[in-house]
Design an enzyme around this catalytic site. Sequence first.
Site, short mmCIF file in Angstrom:
data_model
loop_
_atom_site.label_atom_id
_atom_site.label_comp_id
_atom_site.label_asym_id
_atom_site.label_seq_id
_atom_site.Cartn_x
_atom_site.Cartn_y
_atom_site.Cartn_z
N LYS A 19 0.83 -1.21 0.00
CA LYS A 19 0.00 0.00 0.00
C LYS A 19 0.87 1.26 0.00
O LYS A 19 0.52 2.26 -0.63
CB LYS A 19 -0.95 0.01 1.21
CG LYS A 19 -2.12 -0.95 1.06
CD LYS A 19 -3.05 -0.48 -0.04
CE LYS A 19 -4.34 -1.26 -0.19
NZ LYS A 19 -4.25 -2.68 -0.43
N LYS A 76 -5.29 -14.91 -12.73
CA LYS A 76 -6.61 -15.08 -12.12
C LYS A 76 -7.52 -13.88 -12.32
O LYS A 76 -7.06 -12.76 -12.53
CB LYS A 76 -6.45 -15.47 -10.66
CG LYS A 76 -6.23 -14.36 -9.69
CD LYS A 76 -6.19 -14.94 -8.28
CE LYS A 76 -6.68 -13.90 -7.33
NZ LYS A 76 -6.18 -13.81 -6.03
N LYS A 114 -10.57 -7.99 -9.49
CA LYS A 114 -11.11 -6.67 -9.74
C LYS A 114 -10.02 -5.73 -10.24
O LYS A 114 -10.17 -5.04 -11.24
CB LYS A 114 -11.73 -6.11 -8.46
CG LYS A 114 -12.34 -4.74 -8.66
CD LYS A 114 -12.94 -4.26 -7.37
CE LYS A 114 -13.04 -2.75 -7.30
NZ LYS A 114 -13.93 -2.16 -8.27
#
Length: 329
Positions: free
Chosen positions: A111, A194, A197
């Site tokens: 992050k 995979k 989102k």
Amino acid sequence: METVVSGIRSTGNLHLGNYFGAIRNFIKMQHEHSCYFFIADYHSLTTHPTPENLHQNVRQVLAEYLAAGLDPEVATLYVQSDLPEVSELYLLLNMNAYIGELERTTSFKDKVRKQPDNVNAGLLTYPVLMAADIIIHRATKVPVGKDQEQNLEMSRKFAKRFNRMYGVDYFQEPYPYNFGEELIKIPGLDGSGKMGKSEGNGIYLSDSEKVIRKKVMSAVTDQGPQTPNSPISEPIQNLFSIMNVVSEPDTLKFFRDRYADCTIRYGDLKKQLAADINQMVAPIRERIEEISENEALLRKVAKMGAEKARESAQKTIREVREIIGFKPF
Ligand code: TRP
């Protein structure tokens, strides 16, 4: 029967990967264990502090989980921010969480790289809040994917540390949990690993027939098999993998055979796949629409969930306060 807790990100609609990965597991699990599923809206503030869509996101996710088959009469389905007890436990656990160990978690480091202008303390203490979510119900099982294993390891650390610090054997350690066999992984339509989102390669449970068709028709393929029985390339294997979960076995076999004898036409494969995905998604999509318009139902579900969840959370907080040494006058 054990206690299961899982947090659902409040940003992001459900895609086929979520459905075949997590949700179908949740749906089975809810009948076997005492399950708490919540929408992690506090957590979303670490990355998405946007009042304009906070509520709408929570509402959409709630509607989608209900539409997919979570039963609010069976599982406890609630919104994280409806449980003030979680923030209290979070505060208390923060006193025993060390900056150094928090800075070392991979999700925090990720992050920091992704949002260098917003390295807030909530990001740093994300694993503490997650631990609070879990041990507030004294859960032992947490259905999470690989990406959450380190966070869950931190939960175990905080639970153990609490016990050690206060000389009690109060919290049990929560472990990752998959119901039954291996989780089914759904690949993306872009020829890669995979469906996700952030990868932008997903088919959503709320996608219209037209959108599904468009996405499938533009999926990555290859130049076609050149010699009989040649190994299947990754993008085509991905389409077969999706077909494997949405289509009839005969349909999959038909296209595999056409691949093997080099007569396959990818346009036909994609048309069939789009139709089969749509057939699987359509009833869920309709329920999502119905439920999201049903204000009274959503309100009832959230209220009922919050009541059930608070009962368990309040008991824990009462006991934790006593263990720590808080005393009423
Ligand atoms: N961190 C989880 C995710 O990103 C969401 C989450 C928050 C969670 N609290 C939790 C998952 C507690 C399991 C248990 O997907």
